[in-house]
Design a protein around this motif. Structure first.
Motif, PDB file in Angstrom:
ATOM      1  N   ASP A 157       0.820  -1.209   0.000  1.00 36.67           N
ATOM      2  CA  ASP A 157       0.000   0.000   0.000  1.00 36.67           C
ATOM      3  C   ASP A 157       0.851   1.255   0.000  1.00 36.67           C
ATOM      4  N   SER A 158       2.096   1.118   0.383  1.00 40.66           N
ATOM      5  CA  SER A 158       2.979   2.285   0.376  1.00 40.66           C
ATOM      6  C   SER A 158       3.554   2.563  -1.006  1.00 40.66           C
ATOM      7  N   VAL A 159       3.961   1.522  -1.712  1.00 40.13           N
ATOM      8  CA  VAL A 159       4.628   1.736  -2.998  1.00 40.13           C
ATOM      9  C   VAL A 159       3.695   1.545  -4.182  1.00 40.13           C
ATOM     10  N   GLY A 160       2.405   1.380  -3.922  1.00 42.30           N
ATOM     11  CA  GLY A 160       1.461   1.320  -5.023  1.00 42.30           C
ATOM     12  C   GLY A 160       1.470   0.016  -5.787  1.00 42.30           C
ATOM     13  N   LEU A 161       1.665  -1.088  -5.077  1.00 44.06           N
ATOM     14  CA  LEU A 161       1.650  -2.398  -5.722  1.00 44.06           C
ATOM     15  C   LEU A 161       0.686  -3.310  -4.987  1.00 44.06           C
ATOM     16  N   SER A 162       0.504  -4.503  -5.523  1.00 45.27           N
ATOM     17  CA  SER A 162      -0.302  -5.490  -4.810  1.00 45.27           C
ATOM     18  C   SER A 162       0.606  -6.279  -3.873  1.00 45.27           C
ATOM     19  N   ARG A 163      -0.004  -6.861  -2.863  1.00 49.02           N
ATOM     20  CA  ARG A 163       0.760  -7.672  -1.916  1.00 49.02           C
ATOM     21  C   ARG A 163       1.545  -8.740  -2.640  1.00 49.02           C
ATOM     22  N   VAL A 164       0.887  -9.387  -3.560  1.00 48.70           N
ATOM     23  CA  VAL A 164       1.535 -10.493  -4.261  1.00 48.70           C
ATOM     24  C   VAL A 164       2.765 -10.008  -5.023  1.00 48.70           C
ATOM     25  N   HIS A 165       2.600  -8.880  -5.662  1.00 45.56           N
ATOM     26  CA  HIS A 165       3.741  -8.415  -6.454  1.00 45.56           C
ATOM     27  C   HIS A 165       4.887  -7.939  -5.569  1.00 45.56           C
ATOM     28  N   VAL A 166       4.571  -7.447  -4.398  1.00 47.13           N
ATOM     29  CA  VAL A 166       5.636  -7.084  -3.462  1.00 47.13           C
ATOM     30  C   VAL A 166       6.458  -8.317  -3.125  1.00 47.13           C
ATOM     31  N   THR A 167       5.785  -9.421  -2.885  1.00 46.36           N
ATOM     32  CA  THR A 167       6.505 -10.666  -2.629  1.00 46.36           C
ATOM     33  C   THR A 167       7.465 -10.989  -3.765  1.00 46.36           C
ATOM     34  N   ARG A 168       6.966 -10.858  -4.995  1.00 39.79           N
ATOM     35  CA  ARG A 168       7.814 -11.190  -6.145  1.00 39.79           C
ATOM     36  C   ARG A 168       9.001 -10.226  -6.262  1.00 39.79           C
TER      37      ARG A 168
ATOM     38  N   LEU B 263      14.904  -8.972  -5.258  1.00 41.10           N
ATOM     39  CA  LEU B 263      15.949  -8.305  -4.475  1.00 41.10           C
ATOM     40  C   LEU B 263      16.771  -9.322  -3.688  1.00 41.10           C
ATOM     41  N   ARG B 264      16.102 -10.345  -3.166  1.00 39.02           N
ATOM     42  CA  ARG B 264      16.816 -11.351  -2.389  1.00 39.02           C
ATOM     43  C   ARG B 264      17.756 -12.154  -3.286  1.00 39.02           C
ATOM     44  N   GLU B 265      17.229 -12.558  -4.459  1.00 34.61           N
ATOM     45  CA  GLU B 265      18.051 -13.385  -5.345  1.00 34.61           C
ATOM     46  C   GLU B 265      19.238 -12.602  -5.896  1.00 34.61           C
ATOM     47  N   ARG B 266      19.072 -11.297  -6.025  1.00 32.33           N
ATOM     48  CA  ARG B 266      20.204 -10.490  -6.494  1.00 32.33           C
ATOM     49  C   ARG B 266      21.051 -10.011  -5.327  1.00 32.33           C
ATOM     50  N   ASN B 267      20.744 -10.522  -4.143  1.00 32.92           N
ATOM     51  CA  ASN B 267      21.534 -10.226  -2.954  1.00 32.92           C
ATOM     52  C   ASN B 267      21.540  -8.731  -2.614  1.00 32.92           C
ATOM     53  N   LEU B 268      20.429  -8.071  -2.872  1.00 30.95           N
ATOM     54  CA  LEU B 268      20.354  -6.634  -2.597  1.00 30.95           C
ATOM     55  C   LEU B 268      19.680  -6.345  -1.265  1.00 30.95           C
ATOM     56  N   ALA B 269      18.635  -7.096  -0.963  1.00 30.99           N
ATOM     57  CA  ALA B 269      17.940  -6.895   0.307  1.00 30.99           C
ATOM     58  C   ALA B 269      17.155  -8.151   0.628  1.00 30.99           C
ATOM     59  N   ASP B 270      17.024  -8.420   1.904  1.00 30.21           N
ATOM     60  CA  ASP B 270      16.271  -9.587   2.337  1.00 30.21           C
ATOM     61  C   ASP B 270      15.393  -9.189   3.515  1.00 30.21           C
ATOM     62  N   LEU B 271      14.109  -9.490   3.379  1.00 27.60           N
ATOM     63  CA  LEU B 271      13.175  -9.205   4.465  1.00 27.60           C
ATOM     64  C   LEU B 271      12.425 -10.493   4.766  1.00 27.60           C
ATOM     65  N   SER B 272      12.954 -11.251   5.711  1.00 27.29           N
ATOM     66  CA  SER B 272      12.349 -12.529   6.077  1.00 27.29           C
ATOM     67  C   SER B 272      12.103 -12.532   7.575  1.00 27.29           C
TER      68      SER B 272
ATOM     69  N   PRO C 208      22.727  -6.405   2.644  1.00 27.89           N
ATOM     70  CA  PRO C 208      24.138  -6.838   2.665  1.00 27.89           C
ATOM     71  C   PRO C 208      25.079  -5.723   2.214  1.00 27.89           C
ATOM     72  N   ASN C 209      24.669  -4.985   1.187  1.00 29.73           N
ATOM     73  CA  ASN C 209      25.531  -3.928   0.669  1.00 29.73           C
ATOM     74  C   ASN C 209      24.665  -2.758   0.220  1.00 29.73           C
ATOM     75  N   ALA C 210      24.672  -1.729   1.050  1.00 34.54           N
ATOM     76  CA  ALA C 210      23.783  -0.598   0.771  1.00 34.54           C
ATOM     77  C   ALA C 210      24.136   0.077  -0.555  1.00 34.54           C
ATOM     78  N   GLN C 211      25.406   0.121  -0.885  1.00 38.93           N
ATOM     79  CA  GLN C 211      25.833   0.732  -2.155  1.00 38.93           C
ATOM     80  C   GLN C 211      25.117   0.079  -3.328  1.00 38.93           C
ATOM     81  N   ASN C 212      25.131  -1.249  -3.335  1.00 48.79           N
ATOM     82  CA  ASN C 212      24.516  -1.962  -4.449  1.00 48.79           C
ATOM     83  C   ASN C 212      23.025  -1.668  -4.545  1.00 48.79           C
ATOM     84  N   LEU C 213      22.352  -1.733  -3.396  1.00 48.71           N
ATOM     85  CA  LEU C 213      20.915  -1.467  -3.411  1.00 48.71           C
ATOM     86  C   LEU C 213      20.640  -0.031  -3.844  1.00 48.71           C
TER      87      LEU C 213
END
Lengths: 282, 282
Positions: free
Chosen positions: A227-238, A243-252, A259-264
């Motif tokens: 609801d904050s970024v204007g997407l559906s819940r499902v798409h946020v998961t995707r 982001l997780r698979e590219r090792n940019l951010a993980d929210l579990s 892991p690396n703020a520069q990259n993100l």
DNA sequence: CGACCTGTTGAGGCTCATCAATAGGCGTGG
DNA sequence: CCACGCCTATTGATGAGCCTCAACAGGTCG
């Protein structure tokens, strides 16, 4: 027009489903509440927030004034509303502990999260003006707030011009952030939006001393992000999987790891390293 | 990463095309400029804008103060930049005649229009604070502005508390509008966004006496609309065709016609009839 | 008249929404 | 204790909305 508020349905396996979200943070006080008790108005001098780099320092005279406008210290449970849409209020709040959400409801039952409110943020200034605000405020975690007399603004403007100046600057800062959010929604894709939001939260938490390492607990559900970024819940998961698979951010399990703020930052166009502006703590 | 700023190509028929937009309002001064000359600082007393319902009335003392802070009256051509991204400025502008655009550029060359600025709007307040603003301002039509000393804010806060109060209220109002735009982009479809934008423009123009009938000339191109509501130029065309075919709004040859505001308001969720807030004219 | 720009329309593709199903956490009541 | 209600997160399948590319008509200005 029919407004659908909640849909329940049963799957083949017999599981019952419901689209209506809930606020499930009743048991999390230990994560978002400080253990110290509130000491009353005079305690502004020793307020744990004031020494954080997010806030500009105050003179003893300023602290006396603010302490004098402070009426009480209140607690709200997670999910409890602080200010309803359009409500007019004679008090202001300073969020002291915990997170809150500023949002708007639409006629079709959807919600737009306008901002995540963190400790030190001022709550309810628009509600003191006639007409109130179309936004509502709700506690996202158990929170405590300092209650300020609504006359604090008028008194500030009258007797403490340097404060009024700072308040105007705070408003301008808020508008910059609002412009950023609009630009994100209008002109960037899903994972960029989420990445930017996470980095912004990270920096805001850091300046408040609430993000010491490279991991932090976020009291935020997928639907809040969506609801904050204007997407559906499902798409946020995707998008978060990307982001997780590219090792940019993980929210579990509600723990955010970057892991690396520069990259993100590079991925999402976040201006990392730009000096962060301080704000006024009332 | 290569940033494409402009693409030129030739079609089969031999026509040459270019994706770079231009600001083609050099010949339209007659539509957006009043014919009266500026009379100097003292003329705040007889300013044609002040009698419009969009602005709160001022006492003679207040007018004297504002007039004293007024340095000069400037004209800009259509397309001319007033404030560049990040620029720090010691002056404020009050837009007097014509339209301007507040926008942000992204690294990928796209643009997000943050707001349409109309006569009476204050320009450049964030640019007076250290760090400036990430937004830029450009004239959309030929415009004239009143130039105010940047110290006006500090002086206001010091000597005219009722003004400072009003300014804070104005900022809160701006934030409400920003929240609305965010909600539109996050949670509504193309034609709703455009319809809302048009109605909001209509009301803002009305309160300034600039939308007398049910038609008005808008100095706005498809790309400006697109960059404002977060769509592509092409899709704006399609969404406006839908609005036209449903007899909700028509924007042809730069003339906007809203046959029935109620219908358009119902379609786009615009709160028609809600009393519009007045703002402070500096 | 040509250079250049804007607006419109069609075709095709990508992003994101929606629906559906499942796994699993948490609290409650038997 | 387990069963159940209730909620969240994840994933797949499908479709809608919107974007991009392309082509062309028509305006304006030198």
């Amino acid at each position: 027009m029919t407004v659908v508020l909640s849909v329940r349905y049963r799957t083949q396996s017999g599981t019952l489903h419901c689209t209506r979200p809930r606020h499930g943070w009743s048991g999390c006080a230990k994560f978002f509440m400080a253990s110290t008790d509130f000491l009353g108005p005079a305690s502004c001098h020793v307020c744990a927030l004031r020494c954080q780099p997010a806030f500009r320092p105050h003179s003893a005279r300023e602290l006396r004034f603010i302490g004098g406008m402070k009426k009480q210290h209140l607690a709200f449970a997670a999910g409890e509303p602080l200010i309803a849409e359009g409500q007019n209020s004679r008090v202001l709040y300073t969020l002291y502990e915990g997170w809150a959400l500023r949002f708007r409801m639409l006629a079709n039952g959807t919600r737009q999260v306008l901002d995540f409110l963190l400790p030190g943020d001022l709550i309810g200034l628009p509600a003191t003006f006639p007409g109130g605000s179309r936004a509502s405020i709700v506690a996202l975690t158990p929170i405590t707030v300092c209650v300020l007399d609504g006359a604090v603004i008028a008194n500030l403007v009258r007797g403490h011009p340097e404060y009024a100046d700072a308040l105007l600057r705070d408003q301008a800062l808020e508008r910059e952030r609002a412009d950023t959010r609009l630009t994100l929604l209008g002109r960037t894709g899903a994972s960029e939006r989420i990445g930017y939001l996470l980095l912004e939260l990270r920096d805001r938490l850091r300046m408040r001393g609430l993000f010491p390492g490279r991991s932090v607990m976020l009291p935020v559900q997928r639907s809040d992000l969506a609801d904050s970024v204007g997407l559906s819940r499902v798409h946020v998961t995707r998008a978060m999987r990307e982001l997780r698979e590219r090792n940019l951010a993980d929210l579990s399990d509600r723990v955010l790891t970057i892991p690396n703020a520069q990259n993100l930052a590079r991925h999402s166009g976040y201006p990392l390293g730009k000096p962060l502006a301080v704000q006024t703590l009332l």
